[in-house]
Enzyme design. Structure first.
Site, PDB file in Angstrom:
ATOM      1  N   HIS A 192       0.857  -1.267   0.447  1.00 12.20           N
ATOM      2  CA  HIS A 192       0.088   0.209   0.185  1.00 12.20           C
ATOM      3  C   HIS A 192       0.779   1.237   0.063  1.00 12.20           C
ATOM      4  O   HIS A 192       0.658   1.989  -0.200  1.00 12.20           O
ATOM      5  CB  HIS A 192      -1.546  -0.190   1.101  1.00 12.20           C
ATOM      6  N   ARG A 224     -16.448   0.063  -4.182  1.00 21.08           N
ATOM      7  CA  ARG A 224     -17.062  -1.421  -4.281  1.00 21.08           C
ATOM      8  C   ARG A 224     -16.824  -1.267  -2.655  1.00 21.08           C
ATOM      9  O   ARG A 224     -16.571  -0.037  -1.809  1.00 21.08           O
ATOM     10  CB  ARG A 224     -14.702  -1.796  -4.359  1.00 21.08           C
ATOM     11  N   GLU A 250     -11.131 -11.326 -10.366  1.00 16.13           N
ATOM     12  CA  GLU A 250      -9.763 -11.433  -9.805  1.00 16.13           C
ATOM     13  C   GLU A 250      -9.147 -12.220  -8.673  1.00 16.13           C
ATOM     14  O   GLU A 250      -7.813 -12.916  -9.062  1.00 16.13           O
ATOM     15  CB  GLU A 250      -9.137  -9.945  -8.043  1.00 16.13           C
ATOM     16  N   ASP A 294      -4.464  -8.398  -7.591  1.00 17.80           N
ATOM     17  CA  ASP A 294      -4.865  -9.524  -6.850  1.00 17.80           C
ATOM     18  C   ASP A 294      -5.199 -10.908  -7.919  1.00 17.80           C
ATOM     19  O   ASP A 294      -4.867 -12.261  -7.680  1.00 17.80           O
ATOM     20  CB  ASP A 294      -6.393  -9.673  -5.934  1.00 17.80           C
ATOM     21  N   CYS A 330      -8.414  -2.341 -12.881  1.00 18.54           N
ATOM     22  CA  CYS A 330      -8.517  -1.327 -11.946  1.00 18.54           C
ATOM     23  C   CYS A 330      -7.201  -1.440 -11.434  1.00 18.54           C
ATOM     24  O   CYS A 330      -6.670  -1.354  -9.897  1.00 18.54           O
ATOM     25  CB  CYS A 330      -9.336  -0.700 -11.024  1.00 18.54           C
TER      26      CYS A 330
END
Length: 752
Positions: free
Chosen positions: A359, A502, A601, A625, A672
């Protein structure tokens, strides 16, 4: 034998001086295996030889002097073969090389095993005996096991040992993983966010009086802390439970611990390092004991040390002064660190751990900050305030660069600045190729508050709004009203464009402090839609808030994460319909029903696209992912980060297959993941037929510029050839060559 192995490795890792650690190691191995000699050689790749560093049995005068070429002698043969070598009579072996200075004429039996770290032989551990014999299976197994356990510890000890003994060289070049493109040139600022003695780098400062005073203040503050904790809990828990605090205070009062810390400080160590050395010594004594209860006391010793360390660091933080511009360096750079320092002169980040899809790296890319991750060869000792150049394109870190290198990189920074200014010209223009193929560029949003929502970057809405981030910054689940306010703010930011939200995606590496999840394999466990379907009260509350926020905006799309089966989609859609009808009844009017899509994913859904297409309004590929699961690589693990690559042929072919199937079933398709943020990746996705690409705000204009300067047919030729290549490096090289031939090399690296 297991206890002996553990003790040897632990003691080796705890000794700060490399030469002393090596000598202790060979002596302990010699005694444990009852042999006549044990030696260790370290690899020197610059000079292509093994250097005898320590031995108990060979002549002391040969230590640090005897060199054996990589292709010479039995030691060289062990290194070449990368496997153990067990010889009854070494002198009779054709590869035996006589080295008179080591005085091994009476040593016949030889057993050597390579010490390998990250596929590289870093040393050779050998034992020898006067009697001519083959070492038995147990002896060989012991030495192989010890070498395997030593590999990481030795690599780290050699790195820290050199730093502690000789300090940094006038110039160093280190390599890590390119986490975020760009170049930064500034002094480094080392941040130690957690009081953890295990992660503390040893450092000498030779300022005894000052360091002893700091230590005394920290001990005093720690004693006060323990008294306050005990008093606070006195009426809540039983008195015998509070005995731990009394034990801690007694240990602080123990004169021997304080005296040993002061003694270490007087030899030149800073207070933190002296504390670490003493605490490690006491903890090691407990850890080596057979009795399990007594071994557990080692954790008490460490906890005490960490509490004192915390107060030592707090004393340092009180007087923290940051330079006007700096490169943030830490053992583990976190997103919160970046957020804390971003307005205070932050130019780039360097993290010892992590990968290009942690992240912190994703946030760095979103902010246009160059970053290097997983630079495991970096010792944090002596780095503070050192001048450095951070190359986020190659993953290279240059410490104390010379004038020539500074001039070269200053030129690159100027070119990068010029490129950033140039691409601003297309911010308000559509993302359309010269031959008329258009694609929507939208934002990934939600990693930080506010700054991503601006339309000034030229985005046509939000393709991924991460709703879990506001959940993480709380002490309990938010109410429906609170969520409605959050979502309304986001939806109103793009009144004429769609915003794809999401649903709550926690689990894996994203945890809620008030909803802990303990699992052995969290990325393959309870996460995403699996959690919210198991807790419909959480899911319904969030969906209701989204639909309520959409009243008057009518631009909401709902996206479901971590879908792995058709049944999950059916259950989620049923709950969404339930929330929708409830709200229509409450408002006594027909509300706008949002489109519902799913994230692709989990690789298994690639074989259910036909059934899924009948149930949802759109697909969105989560390439981060999907890459992780296709390649079976934890994208946050720096040890295997080099395997994680979304240009891997298997990933590209999977993405192309999804595009073909989506086109067949007439389902709108977006992506994305981080692949969309790369100009070359965006061209491949454009050629595959993706309708929409979602990315960080910093890269919108860069990707748009490239799309507006490359014809669709040229992109299709690039895709066609890329799909035939057999490994990721070939794909990288080919795409870089293509962009350079198009005059777009600067989007791969400034100056190209």
């Amino acid at each position: 034998m297991l206890t002996t192995l553990r003790r040897i490795v632990l003691e080796f890792g705890r000794e700060p001086e490399l030469e002393i650690a090596l000598q202790q190691l060979v002596t302990q191995v010699k005694q444990a295996m009852n042999t006549d000699c044990c030696s260790i050689y370290l690899a020197d790749y610059q000079h292509q030889h093994f250097l005898l560093m320590a031995s108990d049995g060979l002549a002391k005068g040969s230590l640090g002097y005897t060199r054996i070429g990589f292709t010479e002698g039995l030691v060289g043969l062990v290194g070449q073969r990368e496997e153990p070598l067990n010889i009854a009579n070494a002198h009779a072996h054709p590869h035996f090389k006589q080295a008179p200075e080591v005085q091994e004429d009476d040593l016949r039996a030889f057993l050597g095993t390579p010490i390998i770290h990250q596929r590289k032989v870093i040393g050779i551990l050998s034992i020898q005996q006067k009697q001519s014999r083959s070492f038995n299976e147990n002896e060989e197994a012991f030495l192989v096991t010890l070498s395997a356990q030593l590999a990481t510890v030795l690599a780290d000890a050699e790195k820290h040992g050199k730093a502690a003994q000789t300090g940094l060289q006038p110039f160093q070049q280190l390599s890590g993983i390119a986490g975020s493109a760009g170049v930064a040139m500034a002094p480094m600022r080392v941040v130690q966010p957690r009081a953890d003695l295990k992660k503390l780098s040893l450092q000498k400062v030779y300022a005894s009086a000052e360091q002893i005073e700091r230590y005394h203040k920290a001990v005093l503050k720690t004693r006060v802390d323990f008294e306050a904790m005990s008093l606070k809990l006195n009426h809540i828990v039983a008195q015998d439970t509070l005995d731990i605090f009394e034990m801690y205070k007694q240990m602080l009062d123990n004169a021997s611990i304080g005296k040993e810390v002061e003694a270490k400080i007087k030899t030149g160590w800073c207070a933190e390092s002296a504390l670490k050395l003493v605490i490690d010594h006491y903890a090691l004594q407990f850890e080596a004991l057979e009795e399990a209860y007594l071994r557990e006391r080692a954790s008490d010793i460490r906890d005490l040390g960490n509490r004192v360390l915390f107060n030592l660091q707090q004393l340092s933080l009180e007087s923290e002064k940051l330079p006007e511009q700096f490169i943030l360096v830490a053992d583990d750079v976190t997103a919160s660190m970046i957020a804390e320092y971003q307005q205070r002169g932050l130019q780039g980040i360097v993290s010892v751990t992590g990968s290009n899809n942690s992240h912190a790296a994703i946030l760095a890319r979103a902010m246009g900050l160059p970053a290097i991750m997983g630079i495991s060869s970096l010792s944090l000792s002596h780095l503070d305030h050192q001048e450095a150049i951070l190359d986020g394109y190659s993953g290279d870190l240059f410490i104390s660069p010379d004038a020539t290198l500074v001039q070269e990189y200053r030129h690159l920074i100027d070119e990068e600045t010029a490129l950033t200014e140039k691409v601003k010209a297309v911010i308000g223009l559509p993302a359309v190729t010269p031959d008329g193929r258009g694609i929507e560029l939208v934002l990934n949003a939600g990693l930080s508050a506010g700054f991503e929502h601006s339309q000034k970057v030229g985005a046509l809405g939000i393709g991924l709004y991460r709703t879990e981030i506001p959940f993480m910054n709380r002490s309990c689940f938010p109410s429906e009203h609170e969520q409605t306010v959050w979502y309304q703010e986001v939806l109103k930011a793009f009144p004429s464009h769609n915003v794809t939200m999401r649903t709550l995606d926690v689990g894996g590496d994203k945890a809620l402090p008030y909803f802990p999840i303990q699992e052995d394999n969290p990325f393959l466990g309870w996460r995403g839609i699996r959690i919210t379907l198991d807790h419909p009260e959480i899911f319904l509350l969030q969906v209701r808030a989204m639909i309520r926020a959409n009243i008057g905006c009518n631009n909401l799309e709902i996206m479901l994460p971590m879908i792995s089966s058709v049944g999950e989609v059916d259950d989620a859609v049923r709950l969404i319909n339930q929330a929708y009808h409830e709200l229509c009844t409450e408002y006594e009017q027909k509300l706008t029903k949002p489109s519902v899509g799913i994230m692709l994913e989990v690789p298994g859904v690639l074989y259910q696209l036909k059934e899924l297409a009948q149930r949802v309004d759109f697909f969105s590929v989560g390439s981060n992912d999907l890459t992780q699961y296709l390649l079976a690589v934890d994208r946050n693990n720096s040890r295997v980060a080099n395997i994680y690559d979304f240009y891997h042929p298997a990933v590209l072919r999977a993405l192309n297959f999804i595009a073909q199937e989506s086109n067949k079933y007439l389902v709108p398709l977006s992506l994305c993941g981080e692949l969309a943020s790369e100009p070359a990746g965006a061209l491949l996705l454009l050629a595959m037929g993706y309708d929409k690409l979602s990315m960080n705000s910093y890269n919108i204009s860069r990707v748009k510029w490239v799309i507006r300067h490359v014809e669709l047919q040229r992109a299709k030729v690039m895709l066609s050839h890329a799909l035939t290549l057999s490994n990721a490096q070939q794909v990288h090289n080919y795409l870089s060559e293509q962009l350079e031939s198009l005059g777009l090399g600067g989007f791969v690296r400034a100056g190209m």
